[in-house]
Scaffold this motif. Structure first.
Motif, mmCIF file in Angstrom:
data_model
loop_
_atom_site.group_PDB
_atom_site.id
_atom_site.type_symbol
_atom_site.label_atom_id
_atom_site.label_comp_id
_atom_site.label_asym_id
_atom_site.label_seq_id
_atom_site.Cartn_x
_atom_site.Cartn_y
_atom_site.Cartn_z
ATOM 1 N N SER A 60 12.527 46.423 -45.538
ATOM 2 C CA SER A 60 13.051 46.646 -46.887
ATOM 3 C C SER A 60 14.475 47.189 -46.851
ATOM 4 N N ARG A 101 8.799 54.609 -49.699
ATOM 5 C CA ARG A 101 9.695 55.125 -50.746
ATOM 6 C C ARG A 101 9.176 56.418 -51.345
ATOM 7 N N LYS A 146 11.309 59.707 -51.164
ATOM 8 C CA LYS A 146 11.722 60.357 -52.409
ATOM 9 C C LYS A 146 11.426 61.861 -52.337
ATOM 10 N N GLN A 154 18.413 51.785 -46.880
ATOM 11 C CA GLN A 154 19.500 52.489 -47.562
ATOM 12 C C GLN A 154 19.154 53.964 -47.767
ATOM 13 N N ILE A 155 17.942 54.234 -48.219
ATOM 14 C CA ILE A 155 17.515 55.617 -48.434
ATOM 15 C C ILE A 155 17.506 56.377 -47.108
ATOM 16 N N SER A 175 14.773 53.333 -40.535
ATOM 17 C CA SER A 175 15.895 52.518 -40.995
ATOM 18 C C SER A 175 16.019 51.244 -40.167
ATOM 19 N N GLY A 194 16.022 48.516 -49.378
ATOM 20 C CA GLY A 194 16.026 49.776 -50.127
ATOM 21 C C GLY A 194 15.624 50.951 -49.256
ATOM 22 N N VAL A 195 14.593 50.764 -48.439
ATOM 23 C CA VAL A 195 14.140 51.822 -47.543
ATOM 24 C C VAL A 195 15.225 52.115 -46.511
ATOM 25 N N ALA A 209 6.785 49.131 -48.202
ATOM 26 C CA ALA A 209 7.969 49.807 -48.733
ATOM 27 C C ALA A 209 7.608 50.824 -49.816
ATOM 28 N N LYS A 210 6.602 50.515 -50.638
ATOM 29 C CA LYS A 210 6.238 51.415 -51.733
ATOM 30 C C LYS A 210 5.781 52.763 -51.186
#
Length: 118
Positions: A69, A26, A30, A74-75, A64, A71-72, A22-23
Motif C-alpha cells: 500500500s 493504518r 494512526k 507514506q505514513i 514501509s 498510503g501505508v 492496509a486497513k
C-alpha cells in the motif's frame, strides 16, 4: 507510564504478522502517529521510551519496504522521519553539558545603600 505502555503495544502490533492488510496497518499507524506526536510535543522521551522508539523506527522502515500500500508506505516514512528526528534531538541534548541545557541568567547585584551617619 501509559505512554510507554502505548508504545510497547504499538511495537508488538507492528511486529505481529497480522498487519498485511492496509486497513489494519493504518489503524495501528494512526494510533502510533498520535502517541509519537504527544511524546514529541511534551518532551517525554526518556531512556526507556528511547529503546522502544528505536524498535518502532525499525518497524516503520520494515513496514514501509514490505507493504504493498502506497498510503501505508507514506505514513511509515513520515513516522520514521518524526521518530528519527526526535531521537536525534535527544542524542544532541544528551551530549550537551547541563549548563547549555539550562542557561542561568546572571543575578543582578544590588548595591547596598550606606546608611547616613547623623
Amino acid at each position: 507510564s501509559s505512554t510507554h505502555d502505548a508504545l510497547t503495544a504499538i511495537d508488538q502490533a507492528l511486529k505481529s504478522g497480522e498487519l498485511l492488510k492496509a486497513k489494519r496497518a493504518r489503524d495501528v499507524l494512526k494510533a502510533s502517529e498520535h502517541v509519537v506526536s504527544f511524546i514529541c510535543r511534551h518532551g517525554l522521551l526518556d531512556l526507556s521510551l528511547q529503546k522502544t522508539m528505536d524498535s518502532l523506527l525499525e518497524q516503520y522502515k520494515a513496514l514501509s519496504k514490505s507493504s504493498p500500500s502506497a498510503g501505508v508506505k507514506q505514513i511509515c516514512a513520515k513516522l520514521a522521519e518524526d521518530v528519527g528526528s526526535e531521537l536525534e534531538k535527544k542524542q544532541v541534548e544528551v551530549g550537551k553539558p547541563k549548563s547549555a541545557l539550562n542557561p542561568t541568567t546572571p543575578k543582578s547585584s544590588k548595591k547596598k545603600k550606606k546608611s547616613k551617619k547623623k
